[in-house]
Design a protein around this motif. Structure first.
Motif, PDB file in Angstrom:
ATOM      1  N   LYS A   1      10.837   2.298   2.199  1.00 29.74           N
ATOM      2  CA  LYS A   1       9.504   2.710   1.735  1.00 29.74           C
ATOM      3  C   LYS A   1       8.796   3.446   2.862  1.00 29.74           C
ATOM      4  O   LYS A   1       8.558   2.883   3.946  1.00 29.74           O
TER       5      LYS A   1
ATOM      6  N   GLY B   1       2.307   5.230   2.377  1.00 30.39           N
ATOM      7  CA  GLY B   1       1.278   6.261   2.282  1.00 30.39           C
ATOM      8  C   GLY B   1       0.298   6.196   3.445  1.00 30.39           C
ATOM      9  O   GLY B   1      -0.299   7.199   3.827  1.00 30.39           O
ATOM     10  N   SER B   2       0.168   4.997   4.028  1.00 30.97           N
ATOM     11  CA  SER B   2      -0.746   4.861   5.173  1.00 30.97           C
ATOM     12  C   SER B   2      -0.182   5.570   6.399  1.00 30.97           C
ATOM     13  O   SER B   2      -0.930   5.985   7.276  1.00 30.97           O
ATOM     14  N   ALA B   3       1.139   5.697   6.455  1.00 27.31           N
ATOM     15  CA  ALA B   3       1.775   6.347   7.605  1.00 27.31           C
ATOM     16  C   ALA B   3       1.962   7.848   7.375  1.00 27.31           C
ATOM     17  O   ALA B   3       1.882   8.638   8.313  1.00 27.31           O
TER      18      ALA B   3
ATOM     19  N   LYS C   1      -5.107   7.967   5.117  1.00 26.42           N
ATOM     20  CA  LYS C   1      -5.375   7.364   3.801  1.00 26.42           C
ATOM     21  C   LYS C   1      -6.831   7.451   3.362  1.00 26.42           C
ATOM     22  O   LYS C   1      -7.125   7.377   2.171  1.00 26.42           O
TER      23      LYS C   1
ATOM     24  N   GLY D   1       4.745   5.962  -0.811  1.00 24.23           N
ATOM     25  CA  GLY D   1       3.486   5.601  -1.455  1.00 24.23           C
ATOM     26  C   GLY D   1       2.621   6.833  -1.639  1.00 24.23           C
ATOM     27  O   GLY D   1       3.044   7.960  -1.345  1.00 24.23           O
ATOM     28  N   ALA D   2       1.398   6.603  -2.099  1.00 27.74           N
ATOM     29  CA  ALA D   2       0.521   7.732  -2.413  1.00 27.74           C
ATOM     30  C   ALA D   2      -0.417   8.066  -1.254  1.00 27.74           C
ATOM     31  O   ALA D   2      -0.786   9.229  -1.083  1.00 27.74           O
ATOM     32  N   GLY D   3      -0.809   7.052  -0.479  1.00 33.81           N
ATOM     33  CA  GLY D   3      -1.770   7.305   0.595  1.00 33.81           C
ATOM     34  C   GLY D   3      -3.002   7.991   0.042  1.00 33.81           C
ATOM     35  O   GLY D   3      -3.571   7.554  -0.963  1.00 33.81           O
TER      36      GLY D   3
ATOM     37  N   HIS E   1      -4.511   7.917  -4.840  1.00 33.14           N
ATOM     38  CA  HIS E   1      -5.389   6.743  -4.964  1.00 33.14           C
ATOM     39  C   HIS E   1      -6.832   7.146  -5.288  1.00 33.14           C
ATOM     40  O   HIS E   1      -7.501   6.481  -6.087  1.00 33.14           O
TER      41      HIS E   1
ATOM     42  N   GLY F   1       3.502  -3.959  11.777  1.00 33.96           N
ATOM     43  CA  GLY F   1       4.099  -4.960  10.894  1.00 33.96           C
ATOM     44  C   GLY F   1       2.982  -5.734  10.225  1.00 33.96           C
ATOM     45  O   GLY F   1       1.886  -5.201  10.026  1.00 33.96           O
TER      46      GLY F   1
ATOM     47  N   CYS G   1      -4.082 -11.476  10.613  1.00 36.90           N
ATOM     48  CA  CYS G   1      -5.276 -11.068   9.849  1.00 36.90           C
ATOM     49  C   CYS G   1      -5.378  -9.550  10.011  1.00 36.90           C
ATOM     50  O   CYS G   1      -4.600  -8.967  10.772  1.00 36.90           O
ATOM     51  N   PRO G   2      -6.278  -8.852   9.293  1.00 35.45           N
ATOM     52  CA  PRO G   2      -6.300  -7.392   9.400  1.00 35.45           C
ATOM     53  C   PRO G   2      -6.229  -6.919  10.853  1.00 35.45           C
ATOM     54  O   PRO G   2      -6.936  -7.447  11.717  1.00 35.45           O
TER      55      PRO G   2
ATOM     56  N   ASP H   1      -8.052   1.933  -2.642  1.00 34.16           N
ATOM     57  CA  ASP H   1      -6.635   1.626  -2.874  1.00 34.16           C
ATOM     58  C   ASP H   1      -6.508   0.957  -4.240  1.00 34.16           C
ATOM     59  O   ASP H   1      -7.092  -0.102  -4.484  1.00 34.16           O
TER      60      ASP H   1
ATOM     61  N   GLY I   1      -3.122  -2.720  -1.684  1.00 36.57           N
ATOM     62  CA  GLY I   1      -2.860  -2.644  -0.247  1.00 36.57           C
ATOM     63  C   GLY I   1      -1.730  -3.553   0.200  1.00 36.57           C
ATOM     64  O   GLY I   1      -0.772  -3.803  -0.540  1.00 36.57           O
TER      65      GLY I   1
HETATM   66  P1  ATP Z   1       0.574   3.115   0.250  1.00 35.91           P
HETATM   67  O1  ATP Z   1       0.347   2.038  -0.762  1.00 35.91           O
HETATM   68  O2  ATP Z   1      -0.442   4.198   0.157  1.00 35.91           O
HETATM   69  O3  ATP Z   1       1.967   3.592   0.275  1.00 35.91           O
HETATM   70  P2  ATP Z   1       1.277   1.626   2.631  1.00 35.91           P
HETATM   71  O4  ATP Z   1       2.386   1.048   1.838  1.00 35.91           O
HETATM   72  O5  ATP Z   1       1.636   2.438   3.808  1.00 35.91           O
HETATM   73  O6  ATP Z   1       0.301   2.466   1.688  1.00 35.91           O
HETATM   74  P3  ATP Z   1      -0.951  -0.184   2.763  1.00 35.91           P
HETATM   75  O7  ATP Z   1      -0.813  -0.795   1.422  1.00 35.91           O
HETATM   76  O8  ATP Z   1      -2.080   0.788   2.979  1.00 35.91           O
HETATM   77  O9  ATP Z   1       0.403   0.493   3.212  1.00 35.91           O
HETATM   78  O10 ATP Z   1      -0.987  -1.342   3.829  1.00 35.91           O
HETATM   79  C1  ATP Z   1      -1.019  -1.031   5.219  1.00 35.91           C
HETATM   80  C2  ATP Z   1      -2.421  -1.206   5.725  1.00 35.91           C
HETATM   81  O11 ATP Z   1      -2.817  -2.551   5.506  1.00 35.91           O
HETATM   82  C3  ATP Z   1      -2.557  -0.964   7.208  1.00 35.91           C
HETATM   83  O12 ATP Z   1      -3.200   0.276   7.415  1.00 35.91           O
HETATM   84  C4  ATP Z   1      -3.383  -2.134   7.737  1.00 35.91           C
HETATM   85  O13 ATP Z   1      -4.546  -1.720   8.408  1.00 35.91           O
HETATM   86  C5  ATP Z   1      -3.794  -2.891   6.483  1.00 35.91           C
HETATM   87  N1  ATP Z   1      -3.762  -4.370   6.651  1.00 35.91           N
HETATM   88  C6  ATP Z   1      -4.738  -5.212   6.248  1.00 35.91           C
HETATM   89  N2  ATP Z   1      -4.409  -6.477   6.545  1.00 35.91           N
HETATM   90  C7  ATP Z   1      -3.205  -6.443   7.169  1.00 35.91           C
HETATM   91  C8  ATP Z   1      -2.363  -7.442   7.748  1.00 35.91           C
HETATM   92  N3  ATP Z   1      -2.672  -8.745   7.740  1.00 35.91           N
HETATM   93  N4  ATP Z   1      -1.204  -7.038   8.318  1.00 35.91           N
HETATM   94  C9  ATP Z   1      -0.857  -5.719   8.324  1.00 35.91           C
HETATM   95  N5  ATP Z   1      -1.616  -4.738   7.797  1.00 35.91           N
HETATM   96  C10 ATP Z   1      -2.781  -5.086   7.219  1.00 35.91           C
END
Ligand code: ATP
Ligand code: IP8
Length: 280
Positions: free
Chosen positions: A9, A12-14, A18, A52-54, A58, A186, A190-191, A223, A227
């Motif tokens: 995967k 989208g955040s990478a 986003k 993902g969509a990033g 969204h 990873g 917590c956030p 999102d 998320g």
């Molecule tokens: P997409 O759904 O657009 O493909 P993605 O799969 O890359 O996105 P997200 O669903 O956006 O990822 O989740 C990653 C984000 O979640 C990170 O940017 C991070 O800041 C946030 N986040 C919040 N809580 C946590 C946590 N406990 N551990 C890791 N990331 C977290």
């Protein structure tokens, strides 16, 4: 059936900024394509990529209520259809950019949109496009799927996350490993932007689906798929359903760890998060 090496995967955040509408992280996308090129060169030719969509999709999905479909409005709403079309234009734009970058790195990548073949009922997947994915793989191509809108038998439409698609792919293909690449290293306690947040190296999934240690998460307001909490649930489901035979790893896209995770299914301490199954 020949084994699938890796379901990957690209978060989208990478791949995108986003919080900024339709803004690509071009450098990260190049890094992702270089990584897939390395995997291919190392013999991992049976890879399935899902992105993902990033910031592509969204925003439009949120604005037009695509995730809740007609459950929150009239079934005859042309605005809903228009919103779905705009959301799809956006996610398919990103799919084109991702596929184009992979092809320019010499990967025989083929974009596959789930819309129309994958269907849901009350947001649960009831029909998949697995046969198409298998045919494409068996013909020597690298399928590139993406989070998309789906037609839903109860609420007209919903959002089908790339994470949900990965859960189905893992069940059907039993890949050697599933790797999620995101914008952070990873899963954190917590956030990650919270003071005291620590990277969790290992999460053990119990027989009843509980995670040890538990983690707290946050989600961006636009999102539409929950998320990181959906990603956690997906990881837990894959590990539980496969009784731990499919390792799940989450790490940062732009990192050496990403290559190790994809090639070996292992991460060193501090490189990312590995999910395993608790033996009873
Ligand atoms: P997409 O759904 O657009 O493909 P993605 O799969 O890359 O996105 P997200 O669903 O956006 O990822 O989740 C990653 C984000 O979640 C990170 O940017 C991070 O800041 C946030 N986040 C919040 N809580 C946590 C946590 N406990 N551990 C890791 N990331 C977290
Ligand atoms: O980013 C969302 O997919 P995800 C897809 O993988 C749409 O959760 C259309 C917003």
């Amino acid at each position: 059936m020949a084994t699938v090496d890796c379901v990957l995967k690209l978060g989208g955040s990478a791949l995108t900024h986003k919080s900024q509408l339709e803004t690509l992280r071009a450098e990260s996308l190049r890094g992702a394509a270089a990584l897939v090129h390395k995997l291919h060169g190392a013999g991992q030719r049976r890879c399935i990529i899902v992105h993902g969509a990033g910031s592509f999709g969204h925003f439009q999905a949120k604005e037009h209520g695509i995730a809740s479909g007609t459950s929150a409005r009239s079934a005859d709403d042309d605005n809903l259809r228009c919103g779905l079309c705009l959301t799809r234009l956006s996610v398919t734009k990103l799919n084109h950019l991702v596929t184009e970058e992979l092809v320019s790195h010499g990967i025989p990548a083929v974009g596959i949109s789930p819309f129309g073949t994958w269907k849901t009922s009350c947001k649960n997947v009831i029909q998949t496009g697995i046969d198409t994915v298998k045919d494409v793989l068996d013909s020597g191509y690298v399928p590139v799927l993406h989070g998309d809108c789906a037609l839903d038998s109860e609420q007209h439409c919903c959002i089908l996350s790339g994470d949900k698609i990965i859960e189905v792919l893992a069940k059907k293909f039993s890949p050697r490993r599933v790797v999620f690449l995101t914008d952070v290293s990873g899963i954190y306690s917590c956030p990650p932007d919270t003071p005291g947040a620590r990277l969790v190296d290992s999460i053990v999934v119990g027989p009843d689906g509980n995670m040890e240690p538990p983690v707290l998460s946050s989600v961006l307001p636009h999102d539409t798929t929950g998320g990181v909490s959906l990603k956690l649930q997906t990881a837990v489901n894959i590990v539980s359903q496969s009784h731990g035979t499919i390792p799940v790893l989450i790490c940062k896209l732009d990192s050496e760890a990403a290559e190790r995770a994809c090639l070996t299914g292992e991460l060193k301490e501090g490189e990312g998060t590995t999910f395993s199954f608790a033996e009873s």
